[in-house]
Design a protein around this motif. Structure first.
Motif, PDB file in Angstrom:
ATOM      1  N   PHE A  89     -10.531 -34.961   7.331  1.00 44.05           N
ATOM      2  CA  PHE A  89     -11.567 -35.974   7.526  1.00 44.05           C
ATOM      3  C   PHE A  89     -11.627 -36.382   8.993  1.00 44.05           C
ATOM      4  O   PHE A  89     -10.628 -36.792   9.588  1.00 44.05           O
ATOM      5  CB  PHE A  89     -11.252 -37.184   6.657  1.00 44.05           C
ATOM      6  N   TYR A  97      -1.210 -42.463   2.323  1.00 49.95           N
ATOM      7  CA  TYR A  97      -2.332 -41.695   2.850  1.00 49.95           C
ATOM      8  C   TYR A  97      -2.296 -41.726   4.373  1.00 49.95           C
ATOM      9  O   TYR A  97      -1.779 -42.672   4.974  1.00 49.95           O
ATOM     10  CB  TYR A  97      -3.662 -42.286   2.376  1.00 49.95           C
ATOM     11  N   PHE A 155     -11.647 -47.071   3.853  1.00 46.73           N
ATOM     12  CA  PHE A 155     -10.647 -46.621   2.883  1.00 46.73           C
ATOM     13  C   PHE A 155     -10.978 -47.233   1.538  1.00 46.73           C
ATOM     14  O   PHE A 155     -11.012 -48.458   1.384  1.00 46.73           O
ATOM     15  CB  PHE A 155      -9.244 -47.029   3.327  1.00 46.73           C
ATOM     16  N   THR A 156     -11.254 -46.399   0.538  1.00 47.08           N
ATOM     17  CA  THR A 156     -11.677 -46.876  -0.786  1.00 47.08           C
ATOM     18  C   THR A 156     -10.507 -47.245  -1.692  1.00 47.08           C
ATOM     19  O   THR A 156     -10.706 -47.785  -2.777  1.00 47.08           O
ATOM     20  CB  THR A 156     -12.506 -45.801  -1.506  1.00 47.08           C
ATOM     21  N   LYS A 194      -8.384 -44.725  -2.435  1.00 50.49           N
ATOM     22  CA  LYS A 194      -7.952 -43.377  -2.792  1.00 50.49           C
ATOM     23  C   LYS A 194      -8.226 -42.362  -1.689  1.00 50.49           C
ATOM     24  O   LYS A 194      -7.606 -41.307  -1.631  1.00 50.49           O
ATOM     25  CB  LYS A 194      -8.660 -42.922  -4.066  1.00 50.49           C
ATOM     26  N   LYS A 195      -9.174 -42.679  -0.811  1.00 53.21           N
ATOM     27  CA  LYS A 195      -9.542 -41.749   0.252  1.00 53.21           C
ATOM     28  C   LYS A 195     -10.329 -42.480   1.325  1.00 53.21           C
ATOM     29  O   LYS A 195     -10.808 -43.597   1.121  1.00 53.21           O
ATOM     30  CB  LYS A 195     -10.379 -40.599  -0.304  1.00 53.21           C
ATOM     31  N   PHE A 196     -10.450 -41.834   2.476  1.00 59.65           N
ATOM     32  CA  PHE A 196     -11.309 -42.333   3.545  1.00 59.65           C
ATOM     33  C   PHE A 196     -12.662 -41.649   3.441  1.00 59.65           C
ATOM     34  O   PHE A 196     -12.738 -40.431   3.243  1.00 59.65           O
ATOM     35  CB  PHE A 196     -10.693 -42.055   4.918  1.00 59.65           C
ATOM     36  N   ILE A 197     -13.718 -42.438   3.572  1.00 59.55           N
ATOM     37  CA  ILE A 197     -15.075 -41.889   3.558  1.00 59.55           C
ATOM     38  C   ILE A 197     -15.848 -42.489   4.728  1.00 59.55           C
ATOM     39  O   ILE A 197     -15.471 -43.534   5.271  1.00 59.55           O
ATOM     40  CB  ILE A 197     -15.823 -42.208   2.247  1.00 59.55           C
TER      41      ILE A 197
END
Length: 245
Positions: A2, A127, A161-162, A164-167
């Motif tokens: 990412f 993470y 950061f949600t 669970k992941k970075f978007i």
């Protein structure tokens, strides 16, 4: 891997969030289902200045599948780095019960997430943080209010950061619009963003989320609206106390 592609106003507005308090009524279809409030205070720890952002949501009436709602949370946001260092979220929404603690290690560029359900052992995951600044589900709106590009047609892009992941979050200013809510009538920017940045639970939204923010330097959200599993939900500003006082 990412890789964030930023687009934001690095200087930001001069608005001081310290002391701000906002109160909202939440509506599902035609029903008043909950009340929400947020407040912000500036604090100093070990020579570093933070904003302590706190929020609460409480059921206003028992309507349909909403049942009893008791959500609360807080975040410590590093003012200089424009990034959270710790966020806690506690959700009590009928049968959906979960506590989440996000601890951000900005030296080692990692985030540790601890999730806990009553009667269960906590789960822990780590993470990698891709870059600074970034936001999470509690601080994203404050980053946008401070560093968003407020021109019709403009978009602001930053990582979130949600849990669970970075978007990448893309917030677009659609138009100027006058909006009437219980707190009064305001000249606003109507903006759209992805529902991926709304917390899981009964208020988890689907598709685009729309926000109406005042056109002055405070960019206070006076209305937020979006679709959920059944119907749509909206939040409207009832009372406000601006920061900097």
């Amino acid at each position: 891997m990412f890789k964030p592609d930023y687009n934001y106003d690095k200087k930001g507005t001069k608005y001081d969030f310290n002391g701000e308090k906002l109160e909202y009524s939440l509506h599902w279809l035609f029903f008043h289902v909950a009340n929400a409030e947020s407040d912000v205070a500036r604090i100093t720890k070990n020579g570093t200045e933070y904003l302590r952002i706190q929020s609460k949501v409480r059921t206003a009436g028992i309507v349909g599948f909403f049942k009893d709602i008791r959500d609360m949370g807080y975040s410590l946001w590093d003012i200089k780095l424009k990034t959270p260092v710790k966020t806690f979220m506690s959700q009590r929404e009928g049968t959906y019960i979960k506590d989440k603690l996000f601890s951000y290690d900005l030296d080692n560029m990692t985030v540790t997430v601890v999730k806990q359900k009553p009667g269960h052992e906590p789960t822990t995951k780590e993470y990698k943080i891709p870059s600074i600044p970034f936001e999470d589900l509690m601080t994203g709106i404050y980053f946008f209010r401070k560093h968003g590009i407020f021109k019709v047609g403009a978009h602001t892009d930053f990582p979130v950061f949600t849990g669970k992941k970075f978007i990448m979050t893309h917030v677009k200013v659609l138009k100027k619009e006058k909006v009437k809510v219980p707190a009064g009538t305001f000249e606003t920017y109507k903006c759209s963003l992805s529902s991926e940045v709304t917390p899981k639970g009964v208020f988890k939204m689907k598709g685009d989320v729309y926000m109406w923010l005042t056109t002055d330097e405070s960019h206070i959200p006076v209305k937020i609206s979006g679709d959920i599993t059944i119907g749509s939900v909206s939040a409207e500003l009832e009372k406000s106390k601006k920061g900097g006082n």
